[in-house]
Design an enzyme around this catalytic site. Structure first.
Site, PDB file in Angstrom:
ATOM      1  N   TYR A 423       0.804  -1.230   0.000  1.00  0.00           N
ATOM      2  CA  TYR A 423       0.000   0.000   0.000  1.00  0.00           C
ATOM      3  C   TYR A 423       0.842   1.289   0.000  1.00  0.00           C
ATOM      4  O   TYR A 423       2.035   1.236   0.184  1.00  0.00           O
ATOM      5  CB  TYR A 423      -1.122  -0.038   1.031  1.00  0.00           C
ATOM      6  CG  TYR A 423      -0.849  -0.106   2.527  1.00  0.00           C
ATOM      7  CD1 TYR A 423       0.331   0.265   3.119  1.00  0.00           C
ATOM      8  CD2 TYR A 423      -1.886  -0.529   3.370  1.00  0.00           C
ATOM      9  CE1 TYR A 423       0.489   0.212   4.491  1.00  0.00           C
ATOM     10  CE2 TYR A 423      -1.737  -0.578   4.753  1.00  0.00           C
ATOM     11  CZ  TYR A 423      -0.546  -0.203   5.301  1.00  0.00           C
ATOM     12  OH  TYR A 423      -0.400  -0.253   6.647  1.00  0.00           O
ATOM     13  N   GLU A 424       0.178   2.394  -0.274  1.00  0.00           N
ATOM     14  CA  GLU A 424       0.850   3.690  -0.505  1.00  0.00           C
ATOM     15  C   GLU A 424       1.872   3.614  -1.637  1.00  0.00           C
ATOM     16  O   GLU A 424       2.922   4.266  -1.579  1.00  0.00           O
ATOM     17  CB  GLU A 424       1.529   4.199   0.775  1.00  0.00           C
ATOM     18  CG  GLU A 424       0.599   4.523   1.904  1.00  0.00           C
ATOM     19  CD  GLU A 424      -0.457   5.559   1.572  1.00  0.00           C
ATOM     20  OE1 GLU A 424      -0.202   6.414   0.704  1.00  0.00           O
ATOM     21  OE2 GLU A 424      -1.545   5.493   2.164  1.00  0.00           O
ATOM     22  N   GLY A 425       1.566   2.836  -2.660  1.00  0.00           N
ATOM     23  CA  GLY A 425       2.508   2.642  -3.764  1.00  0.00           C
ATOM     24  C   GLY A 425       3.362   1.426  -3.486  1.00  0.00           C
ATOM     25  O   GLY A 425       4.131   1.420  -2.524  1.00  0.00           O
TER      26      GLY A 425
END
Lengths: 566, 566
Positions: A423-425
């Site tokens: 997550y978050e890239g």
């Protein structure tokens, strides 16, 4: 297996390795003295250890559930969250104008690390709120700021980020959620968002969603996206929650880990929302919000690595085989624990250096500090989360059969932390960012950091030659790899992006270990650990950087048919 | 995401890389022609793909449960197991005298790989039975053989191994279970055993336990241990199950994965049992039983790696981001898939080479083949399971957020396969075995294998120089590392044991990839994959072997206090 927040480790790091003093010397952060830091860390450590850590297993065993349209959180989570918010830990970096403490990101990083090690699922709620606060501080109108920030900062309300849609994961530009302008200047939001962490819950009186959406006639792709604030309850003028907005969690994901954190599919059926930032400026605002969240996610990995290391060391010291000595006596058990501990130190120092650069950039506006922060963010995110995953895995291995049994609690570390690399890239995206956007300066920011690493290694040559020389050499190899990359067309860099990032982190970690050795002496605990890292883990940079000169060449020859079972 | 058993891959491996013909040329395995193999593999692939693979998710979602003293297995498992046993896949290597097919371990390895990729939890049941059959064939009395082997081979009964006790994990010598001799020559077994895979279930009419226990007056430690056969139901003279024996599962473990496989705590409260092998010869018999089980566990990792790779490739080909091309177009996604595929090939070739050596040793009695089998077993076990864990982790990463969600099924691969690095001797124990017992010959068996690797690399020099030269060089580095280790006192080798094993596997894997390149040409699918492995993964050997010359030195300086949070 009681978790104990690493207060003295942060004290050391902020005093001797990544000095907080540098930040405290600026006007912006003049309050962040070592004395303040010590008091803050001590309180945060106490809360993490005594109040939050006991919630960890409950979150796993009694996941958040969606019942009658609302999310009921795990037993004890609401009380834990309340304690956390009451002490002000929710957002210590927030602007004092709206009730924040205005403290540097370095201290936020330390507090987030401690809380994440205590209970990752619960800590994700304030982390999401922190990102929202920052986005609102930067982009929202004064009216929105006045209405929302005090509630978010106090933790009475929490925040979420709504980016992903079923057809649009890493490719945010493909999103379809619509925003139609009303006469009063607000918008009507319609669409479905997935993977919304803490999308709904019963721990706070309101949940505020930052939603990426597309206005009518907006261009395709990322250029047509705007950002909207869409609260669960529409605030009344006095700031208390009013009418229910037309949005709801329609289901929760059944995940591998992080069961205590409800991950919702959110349905917006004509919900009222307000523009944040410029029209069509959604991607810019999102990156502001995500950038610090990326550091925050890296720190999540480090917190879990700390907790996993503590649990494994405890087990290795107490588990006696056959009436003989504890299994810590086995060289291979010590090897695993040393890797866990040495990587946790390296990842933590990198994260703190990233936070320091963010603070200095904010305090001074200096473009070099901005570039340093931008450079370190993808490394801190990826290496922090890889360290969390690897340490959790080694922690299971140290426990043997007990590690595979859920009651021990160490399998949970492994299952929980796994998502941080996604997550978050994803970490792949972080690496593409590193060799792409972060090298648009032709490698200037990287060169400056590499110069610092080598200057330090040269400064401690002599008595520390045995450890400083390998660091200097590895740094030179990093420099060569960076120069090779810089001369490749962008598209040819991506096949080597992840190995380059991991090699970079290995060298950077060695630099901080070398600083610790120089500071404490070779014959200290940190000196011995640093030697272990430099002798045993740093050599990995060779195999990482060996892939850089290959670029994508060998990969480009591999077709889907080649990758299938032959 | 339908799993498809890798039939043609085995066909290729057994024809061109690790020839089955060598085995079929012996009198013992004259029946194992390529035609027989092809027919067998085709049927096993069909069963795995069509009958067993559909059970995989059910095992995870509806774990085996203990109710009223008996274990009820996951939906469909009993039928799946029955189909497997009816086709004779339970124990194709078993002695024809008792109903087996007497086929080589190479074919068992292929069948186990296919079944493990289809459903690891279910496949563990026949794997346990295979180990028991082998122990009984080698050590049991004719009476026991006649009574038990036909039932175990047909799969009407299943087998377990009972080694571990709460206070005795990897240190088997600390066990306390008692065995008292009765006048009729049988024994009374009392004690508690933990981590008993498939310790009880409803898939077969009897469960036969091989139990390590201590007779009165036996010496302390491993020298005082004997092995006993203790069935759930005491067989009547006609071979049908009779009276219930005094043993029972008292609880099942709540595990990170492998939920379909019941892991029991077994209580023996004066159960009737029979000695297998010599009195006090328990450890020897156990090692026989465990040795092939170790290969079998390595193969479990490989099967899961195959399944994870197939699922990830399928996702990468079909997942389209933003109306553009599938994510397989990203170099980093291809990098992950190539690593999964290339390591699966390497691990599979190593496992088959180990099986071939076992077969040749059995067929010829040649001590060189015995030494080769002994050498390859810990490598096949560790590298196979590490490959499974790594491939499953990369498979989750390829899936992004979808990978963390259980519905996708790929998180299950990661959770299930994790235990394979732990059971049948942790990978740390395998590595200690490799640098310890397996080097008691002064490195002779290793030298012979290294010579073969280099001779092959030299033979294909010329046109293949670009890929053969790195393999030759890496092999030389392996030789140097081996010689360094051989000159160290045993105790000083253990700190480098795991890195040495992993480096060894990297070189050996490169050797098999080079064989594939030589066989198929550089411009073939296998040629390109081999080049990827040699260019991208083989360089890891440098950082592994760099640790060998350090031995345990740096580790010995690290105290428990050093490893604690500072």
């Amino acid at each position: 297996m009681a978790y104990s927040a690493p207060q003295s480790e942060f004290q050391f790091l902020m005093t001797s390795i990544v000095p907080l003093d540098l930040v405290a010397q600026t006007a912006r952060f003049a309050d962040a003295t070592q004395a303040t830091a010590q008091a803050m860390l001590s309180e945060a450590a106490r809360l993490s250890t005594e109040v939050i850590a006991p919630l960890q297993r409950a979150g796993d065993m009694h996941p958040a559930v969606l019942e009658n349209g609302v999310v009921r959180t795990s037993p004890g989570f609401a009380e834990g969250y309340r304690a956390l918010a009451d002490w002000g830990w929710n957002a210590i970096a927030a602007d004092p104008e709206h009730g924040g403490m205005g403290l540097p990101m370095m201290l936020t990083t330390a507090v987030n690390d401690m809380l994440a090690g205590a209970c990752l699922s619960l800590q994700l709620a304030p982390l999401m709120t922190q990102g929202q606060i920052e986005a609102l501080e930067t982009y929202a109108s004064d009216e929105i700021k006045a209405l929302y920030l005090p509630k978010l900062i106090s933790g009475e309300w929490t925040g979420t980020m709504n980016l992903t849609e079923p057809q649009a994961g890493s490719d945010v530009g493909a999103l379809r959620t619509k925003a139609d302008l009303l006469e009063d200047g607000s918008y009507v939001i319609s669409g479905q968002k997935i993977y919304i962490s803490w999308g709904d819950h019963d721990m706070a009186e309101n949940v505020c969603h930052l939603v990426l959406a597309r206005t009518p006639g907006a261009p395709d792709g990322t250029k047509g996206i705007s950002l909207f604030l869409v609260p669960k309850f529409l605030p009344k003028e006095d700031g208390t929650p009013g009418a229910r907005n037309d949005l709801r969690p329609v289901s929760l994901e059944h995940k591998m880990g992080l069961h205590g954190s409800p991950t919702a599919v959110m349905e917006y059926s004509g919900a009222k929302g307000w523009l944040v930032g410029d029209p069509l400026g959604g991607m810019k605002a999102m990156f502001t919000m995500m950038n610090n969240a990326r550091l925050g996610v890296g720190v999540q990995g480090i917190g879990v690595a700390e907790a996993a290391t503590q649990a494994a060391l405890d087990y290795a010291q107490t588990r006696v085989q056959g009436g003989k000595s504890p299994i810590l006596g086995h060289a291979d058990v010590r090897r695993m624990l040393a890797e866990m501990r040495a990587d946790t130190f390296a990842a933590r120092a990198i994260a703190l250096a990233c936070a320091q650069a963010i603070d200095m950039a904010q305090a001074t506006g200096d473009s070099n500090w901005k570039a340093r922060a931008a450079l370190l963010t993808p490394i801190a995110k990826s290496f922090g989360t890889e360290t969390g995953i690897r340490a959790a895995e080694l922690g299971v291995q140290v426990h043997g059969g007990m590690g595979f049994v859920e009651e021990t609690g160490v399998a949970q570390f492994s299952r929980d932390v796994r998502v941080t690399a996604i997550y978050e890239g994803t970490n792949g995206i972080q690496a593409m960012d590193l060799v792409g956007r972060k090298m648009l300066d032709g490698g200037e920011a990287m060169t400056s950091l590499i110069d610092e690493i080598e200057a330090h290694a040269e400064a401690v040559h002599g008595t520390l030659n045995e450890v400083s020389e390998p660091v200097w050499q590895a740094s030179e190899t990093l420099r060569e790899a960076m120069e090779t990359l810089a001369h490749l067309p962008m598209a040819d860099r991506f096949g080597a992006a992840v190995p380059f990032l991991m090699g970079f982190a290995r060298v950077l970690g060695a630099h901080y270990h070398l600083r610790a050795i120089a500071n404490e002496g070779v014959e200290s605990a940190r000196g011995r650990l640093g030697r272990f890292y430099i002798e045993r883990l740093l050599p990995q940079h060779v195999s990482y950087f060996a892939q850089v000169s290959l670029g994508s060449d060998v990969l480009d020859t591999l077709s889907a048919a080649d990758l299938a079972t032959q």
